[in-house]
Design a protein around this motif. Sequence first.
Motif, PDB file in Angstrom:
ATOM      1  N   ALA A 157      -6.187   4.425   4.618  1.00  0.00           N
ATOM      2  CA  ALA A 157      -6.290   5.847   4.955  1.00  0.00           C
ATOM      3  C   ALA A 157      -5.119   6.294   5.816  1.00  0.00           C
ATOM      4  CB  ALA A 157      -7.614   6.113   5.671  1.00  0.00           C
ATOM      5  N   ARG A 158      -4.680   5.431   6.737  1.00  0.00           N
ATOM      6  CA  ARG A 158      -3.573   5.761   7.642  1.00  0.00           C
ATOM      7  C   ARG A 158      -2.264   5.924   6.893  1.00  0.00           C
ATOM      8  NH1 ARG A 158      -4.132   1.559  11.052  1.00  0.00           N
ATOM      9  NH2 ARG A 158      -5.888   2.540  12.095  1.00  0.00           N
ATOM     10  N   ILE A 159      -2.151   5.264   5.757  1.00  0.00           N
ATOM     11  CA  ILE A 159      -0.955   5.397   4.920  1.00  0.00           C
ATOM     12  C   ILE A 159      -1.111   6.573   3.958  1.00  0.00           C
ATOM     13  CG2 ILE A 159       0.362   4.294   3.053  1.00  0.00           C
ATOM     14  CD1 ILE A 159      -0.266   1.588   4.480  1.00  0.00           C
ATOM     15  N   ALA A 160      -2.285   6.677   3.327  1.00  0.00           N
ATOM     16  CA  ALA A 160      -2.481   7.663   2.255  1.00  0.00           C
ATOM     17  C   ALA A 160      -2.487   9.098   2.751  1.00  0.00           C
ATOM     18  CB  ALA A 160      -3.795   7.360   1.539  1.00  0.00           C
ATOM     19  N   LEU A 161      -3.168   9.376   3.850  1.00  0.00           N
ATOM     20  CA  LEU A 161      -3.360  10.765   4.280  1.00  0.00           C
ATOM     21  C   LEU A 161      -2.057  11.450   4.702  1.00  0.00           C
ATOM     22  CD1 LEU A 161      -6.753  10.337   6.149  1.00  0.00           C
ATOM     23  CD2 LEU A 161      -6.372  11.467   3.955  1.00  0.00           C
ATOM     24  N   PRO A 162      -1.285  10.872   5.623  1.00  0.00           N
ATOM     25  CA  PRO A 162      -0.033  11.561   5.987  1.00  0.00           C
ATOM     26  C   PRO A 162       0.940  11.665   4.818  1.00  0.00           C
ATOM     27  CG  PRO A 162      -0.178   9.410   7.074  1.00  0.00           C
ATOM     28  CD  PRO A 162      -1.506   9.679   6.453  1.00  0.00           C
ATOM     29  N   ALA A 163       0.961  10.643   3.961  1.00  0.00           N
ATOM     30  CA  ALA A 163       1.865  10.687   2.803  1.00  0.00           C
ATOM     31  C   ALA A 163       1.492  11.839   1.879  1.00  0.00           C
ATOM     32  CB  ALA A 163       1.812   9.359   2.053  1.00  0.00           C
ATOM     33  N   LEU A 164       0.209  12.039   1.649  1.00  0.00           N
ATOM     34  CA  LEU A 164      -0.254  13.123   0.775  1.00  0.00           C
ATOM     35  C   LEU A 164       0.113  14.483   1.341  1.00  0.00           C
ATOM     36  CD1 LEU A 164      -2.115  14.182  -1.593  1.00  0.00           C
ATOM     37  CD2 LEU A 164      -3.975  14.128   0.084  1.00  0.00           C
TER      38      LEU A 164
ATOM     39  N   ILE B 189       0.837  -1.201   0.000  1.00  0.00           N
ATOM     40  CA  ILE B 189       0.000   0.000   0.000  1.00  0.00           C
ATOM     41  C   ILE B 189       0.875   1.255   0.000  1.00  0.00           C
ATOM     42  CG2 ILE B 189      -1.727   1.315   1.301  1.00  0.00           C
ATOM     43  CD1 ILE B 189      -2.770  -1.400   2.356  1.00  0.00           C
ATOM     44  N   GLU B 190       1.963   1.217   0.771  1.00  0.00           N
ATOM     45  CA  GLU B 190       2.898   2.349   0.803  1.00  0.00           C
ATOM     46  C   GLU B 190       3.522   2.573  -0.568  1.00  0.00           C
ATOM     47  OE1 GLU B 190       5.505   1.103   3.892  1.00  0.00           O
ATOM     48  OE2 GLU B 190       4.231   1.861   5.525  1.00  0.00           O
ATOM     49  N   GLU B 191       3.862   1.483  -1.231  1.00  0.00           N
ATOM     50  CA  GLU B 191       4.472   1.572  -2.564  1.00  0.00           C
ATOM     51  C   GLU B 191       3.495   2.168  -3.580  1.00  0.00           C
ATOM     52  OE1 GLU B 191       6.269  -1.610  -5.820  1.00  0.00           O
ATOM     53  OE2 GLU B 191       6.192  -2.184  -3.709  1.00  0.00           O
ATOM     54  N   ILE B 192       2.251   1.695  -3.562  1.00  0.00           N
ATOM     55  CA  ILE B 192       1.234   2.211  -4.487  1.00  0.00           C
ATOM     56  C   ILE B 192       0.979   3.689  -4.200  1.00  0.00           C
ATOM     57  CG2 ILE B 192      -1.190   2.046  -5.177  1.00  0.00           C
ATOM     58  CD1 ILE B 192      -1.034  -0.973  -4.428  1.00  0.00           C
ATOM     59  N   THR B 193       0.907   4.035  -2.915  1.00  0.00           N
ATOM     60  CA  THR B 193       0.672   5.428  -2.525  1.00  0.00           C
ATOM     61  C   THR B 193       1.747   6.352  -3.068  1.00  0.00           C
ATOM     62  OG1 THR B 193      -0.485   4.756  -0.501  1.00  0.00           O
ATOM     63  CG2 THR B 193       0.432   6.984  -0.543  1.00  0.00           C
ATOM     64  N   GLU B 194       3.016   5.975  -2.894  1.00  0.00           N
ATOM     65  CA  GLU B 194       4.117   6.813  -3.371  1.00  0.00           C
ATOM     66  C   GLU B 194       4.098   6.942  -4.893  1.00  0.00           C
ATOM     67  OE1 GLU B 194       6.079   8.718  -1.560  1.00  0.00           O
ATOM     68  OE2 GLU B 194       4.942   7.995   0.178  1.00  0.00           O
ATOM     69  N   SER B 195       3.767   5.859  -5.585  1.00  0.00           N
ATOM     70  CA  SER B 195       3.692   5.892  -7.044  1.00  0.00           C
ATOM     71  C   SER B 195       2.590   6.841  -7.516  1.00  0.00           C
ATOM     72  CB  SER B 195       3.448   4.479  -7.580  1.00  0.00           C
ATOM     73  OG  SER B 195       3.244   4.492  -8.968  1.00  0.00           O
ATOM     74  N   LEU B 196       1.440   6.777  -6.853  1.00  0.00           N
ATOM     75  CA  LEU B 196       0.337   7.666  -7.221  1.00  0.00           C
ATOM     76  C   LEU B 196       0.683   9.120  -6.921  1.00  0.00           C
ATOM     77  CD1 LEU B 196      -2.676   5.537  -5.933  1.00  0.00           C
ATOM     78  CD2 LEU B 196      -2.108   6.006  -8.322  1.00  0.00           C
ATOM     79  N   LEU B 197       1.356   9.357  -5.810  1.00  0.00           N
ATOM     80  CA  LEU B 197       1.747  10.727  -5.469  1.00  0.00           C
ATOM     81  C   LEU B 197       2.771  11.285  -6.449  1.00  0.00           C
ATOM     82  CD1 LEU B 197       1.841  10.594  -1.568  1.00  0.00           C
ATOM     83  CD2 LEU B 197       0.184  11.782  -3.022  1.00  0.00           C
ATOM     84  N   ASP B 198       3.629  10.427  -6.980  1.00  0.00           N
ATOM     85  CA  ASP B 198       4.560  10.862  -8.040  1.00  0.00           C
ATOM     86  C   ASP B 198       3.768  11.451  -9.205  1.00  0.00           C
ATOM     87  OD1 ASP B 198       6.763  10.031  -6.596  1.00  0.00           O
ATOM     88  OD2 ASP B 198       6.981   8.126  -7.676  1.00  0.00           O
ATOM     89  N   ARG B 199       2.707  10.740  -9.591  1.00  0.00           N
ATOM     90  CA  ARG B 199       1.895  11.180 -10.728  1.00  0.00           C
ATOM     91  C   ARG B 199       1.128  12.461 -10.404  1.00  0.00           C
ATOM     92  NH1 ARG B 199      -1.078   5.533 -12.272  1.00  0.00           N
ATOM     93  NH2 ARG B 199       0.685   4.176 -11.821  1.00  0.00           N
ATOM     94  N   VAL B 200       0.599  12.539  -9.168  1.00  0.00           N
ATOM     95  CA  VAL B 200      -0.131  13.739  -8.758  1.00  0.00           C
ATOM     96  C   VAL B 200       0.804  14.947  -8.769  1.00  0.00           C
ATOM     97  CG1 VAL B 200      -1.262  14.868  -6.785  1.00  0.00           C
ATOM     98  CG2 VAL B 200      -1.861  12.509  -7.399  1.00  0.00           C
ATOM     99  N   GLU B 201       2.004  14.752  -8.234  1.00  0.00           N
ATOM    100  CA  GLU B 201       2.993  15.828  -8.185  1.00  0.00           C
ATOM    101  C   GLU B 201       3.368  16.278  -9.591  1.00  0.00           C
ATOM    102  OE1 GLU B 201       6.609  16.707  -5.092  1.00  0.00           O
ATOM    103  OE2 GLU B 201       6.528  14.731  -6.017  1.00  0.00           O
ATOM    104  N   GLU B 202       3.557  15.324 -10.476  1.00  0.00           N
ATOM    105  CA  GLU B 202       3.916  15.637 -11.860  1.00  0.00           C
ATOM    106  C   GLU B 202       2.780  16.391 -12.545  1.00  0.00           C
ATOM    107  OE1 GLU B 202       5.950  16.065 -15.295  1.00  0.00           O
ATOM    108  OE2 GLU B 202       6.767  15.295 -13.403  1.00  0.00           O
ATOM    109  N   ALA B 203       1.552  15.918 -12.366  1.00  0.00           N
ATOM    110  CA  ALA B 203       0.397  16.573 -12.982  1.00  0.00           C
ATOM    111  C   ALA B 203       0.221  17.987 -12.451  1.00  0.00           C
ATOM    112  CB  ALA B 203      -0.865  15.755 -12.721  1.00  0.00           C
TER     113      ALA B 203
END
Length: 414
Positions: free
Chosen positions: A372-379, A120-134
Amino acid sequence: MGDPQPLVIDATGRDIHGEAARIRARGPVTLVELPGGVEAWAVSSPDLLKRLLTDPRVSKDPRQHWPKWINGEISPEWPLFTWVAVQNMFTAYGGDHKRLRTLVSKAFTARRTAALQPRIEEITESLLDRVEEAGRSGQPVDLREQFCYPLPIQVISELFGLPEEQGAELRAVVDGIFHTSATPEEVTDIYTRFYAAMGELVALKRKSPGDDLTSALIAARDDEDDTRLSEQELLDTLVLMVSAGHETTVNLIDNAIHLLLTHPDQLAQVRSGRAGWDDVIEEALRVEAPVASLPLRYAVEDLAVAEFGGPEGVVIGKGEAILAAYAAAGRHLETYGADADRFDVTRANKEHLAFGYGVHHCLGAPLGRLEARIALPALFERLPGLRLAAEQGESEPVDSFISNGHRTLPVRSA
């Protein structure tokens, strides 16, 4: 009880909290009219709900306890048909429910959930890479589309061994199940497509089993004993786990982000350490229940509501339907005080019913909380300048009185 006429539920869910307030104003239990003219008793008192949800005289099985179903009055074109037609632990009662939940619990263990954290942490970071790029384009990014939705859908897809090419179809059919103002043609189409997708998945996993929940459920189905899953129960369990397994988490993450961005004082409480991310998650679940109302339960016999701590003189008749009004219960004034509508991460009482209660408590609740516990603080760590691109209140709700989330969540990150 007030007005004897049922309160007509808006099938589009355009004003879930306004409607919830109207339900509460009519008392802890009141008659409502669902799509298709189907009447039910909406229960908005948390205490009354808890008592009803744990009483053996309240069933979830329409085949045994709902005359409208037994008499053929509920057709496959009804927008809520899938919610009552499925044969799995969601609609099971008594011994059948215990059998089905035990079988699914063996596959969906706490250990399996905990083991998902690194992925889940890995998927979260990958998605945030894309969000940051966009976000570098200067244009708003739809965070529901780019982050809140793909995280749970990827987790649930990997958990059940769903092929990547099924992703778009899976999303479409799950959205359709929660679309409570759908036309009869849309309802029939979604029902057919979902079962086709699950049938293909079962066929694939029978041919090539793997270390996934679908293979584990098939093994439970194929065990030669009296407790095994029937083929219909297997398909319907997959329908339940795949649909409920991501829609609620999408809404949890979406609502938590929206609440923090529209309440910067509360985000400041978290950043200062005066509140934690678990506080955010539980308060978001209370004030914005991901499932606003959940159909249906049925009275096995006449139930005097006063017996459960409700008002005198109100009787839920044998065979009558019951709607758990979770959004209304989450903002119950007698339970949470005059500021029950307010999002407050420091609130002492954050207890809620967002994941249900009793024997039907959501089996996937630990996974939803973990995501949610992984996604929110990472975002919020990755994008400290995150803000809504739309003005507060402009984000439209999803087209459902069951699912409580936003159609879009446009943000800017700088």
